[in-house]
Design a protein around this motif. Structure first.
Motif, PDB file in Angstrom:
ATOM      1  N   GLY A 149       0.792  -1.219   0.000  1.00  0.00           N
ATOM      2  CA  GLY A 149       0.000   0.000   0.000  1.00  0.00           C
ATOM      3  C   GLY A 149       0.825   1.269   0.000  1.00  0.00           C
ATOM      4  O   GLY A 149       0.295   2.368   0.159  1.00  0.00           O
ATOM      5  N   LYS A 150       2.139   1.145  -0.183  1.00  0.00           N
ATOM      6  CA  LYS A 150       3.042   2.295  -0.211  1.00  0.00           C
ATOM      7  C   LYS A 150       4.337   1.886  -0.880  1.00  0.00           C
ATOM      8  O   LYS A 150       4.590   0.702  -1.122  1.00  0.00           O
ATOM      9  CB  LYS A 150       3.305   2.807   1.205  1.00  0.00           C
ATOM     10  N   SER A 151       5.179   2.875  -1.203  1.00  0.00           N
ATOM     11  CA  SER A 151       6.465   2.575  -1.835  1.00  0.00           C
ATOM     12  C   SER A 151       7.426   1.992  -0.811  1.00  0.00           C
ATOM     13  O   SER A 151       7.205   2.075   0.404  1.00  0.00           O
ATOM     14  CB  SER A 151       7.067   3.849  -2.430  1.00  0.00           C
ATOM     15  N   CYS A 152       8.515   1.413  -1.300  1.00  0.00           N
ATOM     16  CA  CYS A 152       9.504   0.842  -0.384  1.00  0.00           C
ATOM     17  C   CYS A 152      10.106   1.936   0.495  1.00  0.00           C
ATOM     18  O   CYS A 152      10.413   1.720   1.667  1.00  0.00           O
ATOM     19  CB  CYS A 152      10.587   0.092  -1.150  1.00  0.00           C
ATOM     20  N   TRP A 153      10.265   3.143  -0.069  1.00  0.00           N
ATOM     21  CA  TRP A 153      10.845   4.256   0.694  1.00  0.00           C
ATOM     22  C   TRP A 153       9.897   4.690   1.809  1.00  0.00           C
ATOM     23  O   TRP A 153      10.328   4.965   2.935  1.00  0.00           O
ATOM     24  CB  TRP A 153      11.153   5.423  -0.241  1.00  0.00           C
ATOM     25  N   GLU A 154       8.612   4.750   1.498  1.00  0.00           N
ATOM     26  CA  GLU A 154       7.630   5.116   2.518  1.00  0.00           C
ATOM     27  C   GLU A 154       7.546   4.050   3.602  1.00  0.00           C
ATOM     28  O   GLU A 154       7.404   4.363   4.790  1.00  0.00           O
ATOM     29  CB  GLU A 154       6.256   5.314   1.868  1.00  0.00           C
ATOM     30  N   LEU A 155       7.645   2.796   3.188  1.00  0.00           N
ATOM     31  CA  LEU A 155       7.590   1.706   4.158  1.00  0.00           C
ATOM     32  C   LEU A 155       8.781   1.767   5.103  1.00  0.00           C
ATOM     33  O   LEU A 155       8.638   1.629   6.323  1.00  0.00           O
ATOM     34  CB  LEU A 155       7.563   0.353   3.433  1.00  0.00           C
ATOM     35  N   MET A 156       9.967   2.005   4.546  1.00  0.00           N
ATOM     36  CA  MET A 156      11.169   2.055   5.385  1.00  0.00           C
ATOM     37  C   MET A 156      11.148   3.245   6.336  1.00  0.00           C
ATOM     38  O   MET A 156      11.745   3.194   7.412  1.00  0.00           O
ATOM     39  CB  MET A 156      12.429   2.089   4.514  1.00  0.00           C
ATOM     40  N   ALA A 157      10.463   4.314   5.949  1.00  0.00           N
ATOM     41  CA  ALA A 157      10.358   5.477   6.824  1.00  0.00           C
ATOM     42  C   ALA A 157       9.606   5.138   8.109  1.00  0.00           C
ATOM     43  O   ALA A 157       9.794   5.800   9.136  1.00  0.00           O
ATOM     44  CB  ALA A 157       9.667   6.620   6.094  1.00  0.00           C
ATOM     45  N   HIS A 158       8.760   4.096   8.047  1.00  0.00           N
ATOM     46  CA  HIS A 158       7.990   3.688   9.221  1.00  0.00           C
ATOM     47  C   HIS A 158       8.472   2.360   9.801  1.00  0.00           C
ATOM     48  O   HIS A 158       7.891   1.864  10.764  1.00  0.00           O
ATOM     49  CB  HIS A 158       6.501   3.567   8.853  1.00  0.00           C
ATOM     50  N   ARG A 159       9.513   1.814   9.192  1.00  0.00           N
ATOM     51  CA  ARG A 159      10.062   0.543   9.670  1.00  0.00           C
ATOM     52  C   ARG A 159      11.562   0.687   9.928  1.00  0.00           C
ATOM     53  O   ARG A 159      12.382   0.408   9.054  1.00  0.00           O
ATOM     54  CB  ARG A 159       9.814  -0.539   8.619  1.00  0.00           C
ATOM     55  N   PRO A 160      11.956   1.130  11.123  1.00  0.00           N
ATOM     56  CA  PRO A 160      13.379   1.322  11.426  1.00  0.00           C
ATOM     57  C   PRO A 160      14.219   0.072  11.182  1.00  0.00           C
ATOM     58  O   PRO A 160      15.370   0.175  10.744  1.00  0.00           O
ATOM     59  CB  PRO A 160      13.373   1.696  12.916  1.00  0.00           C
ATOM     60  N   ASP A 161      13.640  -1.106  11.448  1.00  0.00           N
ATOM     61  CA  ASP A 161      14.394  -2.342  11.243  1.00  0.00           C
ATOM     62  C   ASP A 161      14.737  -2.547   9.777  1.00  0.00           C
ATOM     63  O   ASP A 161      15.877  -2.888   9.422  1.00  0.00           O
ATOM     64  CB  ASP A 161      13.602  -3.542  11.768  1.00  0.00           C
ATOM     65  N   MET A 162      13.760  -2.306   8.897  1.00  0.00           N
ATOM     66  CA  MET A 162      13.992  -2.449   7.461  1.00  0.00           C
ATOM     67  C   MET A 162      14.931  -1.358   6.950  1.00  0.00           C
ATOM     68  O   MET A 162      15.811  -1.623   6.123  1.00  0.00           O
ATOM     69  CB  MET A 162      12.658  -2.405   6.707  1.00  0.00           C
ATOM     70  N   ASN A 163      14.765  -0.155   7.453  1.00  0.00           N
ATOM     71  CA  ASN A 163      15.635   0.953   7.056  1.00  0.00           C
ATOM     72  C   ASN A 163      17.081   0.668   7.430  1.00  0.00           C
ATOM     73  O   ASN A 163      18.009   0.918   6.641  1.00  0.00           O
ATOM     74  CB  ASN A 163      15.165   2.246   7.727  1.00  0.00           C
ATOM     75  N   GLU A 164      17.289   0.120   8.618  1.00  0.00           N
ATOM     76  CA  GLU A 164      18.647  -0.198   9.077  1.00  0.00           C
ATOM     77  C   GLU A 164      19.284  -1.263   8.191  1.00  0.00           C
ATOM     78  O   GLU A 164      20.450  -1.155   7.801  1.00  0.00           O
ATOM     79  CB  GLU A 164      18.607  -0.674  10.528  1.00  0.00           C
ATOM     80  N   ARG A 165      18.517  -2.288   7.849  1.00  0.00           N
ATOM     81  CA  ARG A 165      19.051  -3.358   7.003  1.00  0.00           C
ATOM     82  C   ARG A 165      19.359  -2.842   5.602  1.00  0.00           C
ATOM     83  O   ARG A 165      20.351  -3.246   4.985  1.00  0.00           O
ATOM     84  CB  ARG A 165      18.052  -4.520   6.945  1.00  0.00           C
ATOM     85  N   PHE A 166      18.505  -1.955   5.100  1.00  0.00           N
ATOM     86  CA  PHE A 166      18.742  -1.381   3.779  1.00  0.00           C
ATOM     87  C   PHE A 166      20.034  -0.560   3.788  1.00  0.00           C
ATOM     88  O   PHE A 166      20.864  -0.671   2.878  1.00  0.00           O
ATOM     89  CB  PHE A 166      17.560  -0.502   3.379  1.00  0.00           C
ATOM     90  N   ASN A 167      20.218   0.254   4.817  1.00  0.00           N
ATOM     91  CA  ASN A 167      21.415   1.083   4.907  1.00  0.00           C
ATOM     92  C   ASN A 167      22.680   0.239   5.075  1.00  0.00           C
ATOM     93  O   ASN A 167      23.752   0.610   4.596  1.00  0.00           O
ATOM     94  CB  ASN A 167      21.291   2.068   6.079  1.00  0.00           C
ATOM     95  N   GLU A 168      22.553  -0.904   5.738  1.00  0.00           N
ATOM     96  CA  GLU A 168      23.694  -1.808   5.889  1.00  0.00           C
ATOM     97  C   GLU A 168      24.074  -2.454   4.564  1.00  0.00           C
ATOM     98  O   GLU A 168      25.236  -2.774   4.332  1.00  0.00           O
ATOM     99  CB  GLU A 168      23.358  -2.906   6.903  1.00  0.00           C
TER     100      GLU A 168
END
Length: 254
Positions: A149-168
């Motif tokens: 229901g949203k882009s991957c960027w929007e999802l990561m903005a609300h999912r710190p765990d996913m954002n951290e893994r993406f940045n790693e």
């Protein structure tokens, strides 16, 4: 259906093989993911040389009943070129050692690709691929929108765990690429006094440029939630924002 003969039979066999190879191609991909999850490249690296199957099973804490499965996994990965299998002429014992490519699957190294591989094959990241057909029949802009229901960027903005893994996962490729860029194409930075790296994640590229060319004032620019999670380095500037709305001024954009 009549069984074809001659050239028609060969065409059928070739077509069948082509299709089988493609729709079962995921088996090799998931075998690779399994190897990284278990830490097989790291176990062989720690061993310091060719390792036997029992030694590898012990190092990985594989269940005794699954040693045969581990052998099948290693033979598959060796066939794909990720490891090298050798068989002793004396006793027929198999040993395995790292191939060149598997050295880039070692964890905790700058150019290691393990974080990116594990992220890309995570069930949540794979889910949109299963919805390509549905997405084509719907108005959402991407399959990611269809599933979440949203882009991957929007999802990561609300999912710190996913954002951290993406940045790693981002720096691994950047380290390798920037080593080549700086050493082979450093002349492109001549005459610059400032540079902004668009979508620069946590600053790997900007830091590499700033280190190689101290006269260039480097800025890493990305979405606010990405910049907020970055470990600060005094050699570069960190700016959060949306590149479709504004880009920080600089002599060059990377």
């Amino acid at each position: 259906m009549e069984i074809p003969t001659g050239e028609a039979a060969k065409e059928l066999i070739d077509a069948s093989s082509f299709i089988w190879n493609h729709f079962l191609g995921f088996a090799g991909t998931m075998s690779l993911k399994c190897a990284v999850q278990l830490g097989i490249p790291d176990a062989i690296d720690r061993h310091g040389g060719p390792i036997t199957l029992p030694e590898l099973a012990d190092a990985l804490s594989v269940h005794p009943a699954k040693t045969l499965h581990l052998r099948r996994l290693m033979r598959t990965l060796a066939h794909l070129g990720f490891f090298v299998k050798q068989t002793s002429e004396a006793d027929g014992e198999e040993t395995y050692h790292l191939a060149t490519v598997s050295k880039y699957l070692l964890k905790n190294q700058a150019t290691g690709m393990a974080p990116g591989l594990l992220l890309g094959l995570d069930p949540e990241w794979v889910a949109p691929w299963h919805s390509l057909g549905d997405s084509l029949r719907r108005e959402e802009p991407t399959p990611f929108h269809t599933v979440f229901g949203k882009s991957c960027w929007e999802l990561m903005a609300h999912r710190p765990d996913m954002n951290e893994r993406f940045n790693e996962s981002m720096p691994c490729d950047a380290h390798l690429v920037m080593e080549v860029v700086v050493n082979e194409y450093g002349h492109v930075f001549k005459g610059l006094s400032s540079l902004v790296d668009i979508g620069g994640s946590t600053g790997t590229v900007a830091k590499a440029i700033a280190k190689a060319f101290p006269h260039v004032r480097c800025t890493t620019f990305d979405l606010p939630h990405v910049i907020e999670s970055a470990t600060r380095d005094t050699s570069i500037n960190y700016v959060g924002g949306d590149m479709f709305e504004h880009v920080p001024p600089a002599d060059a954009v990377f």
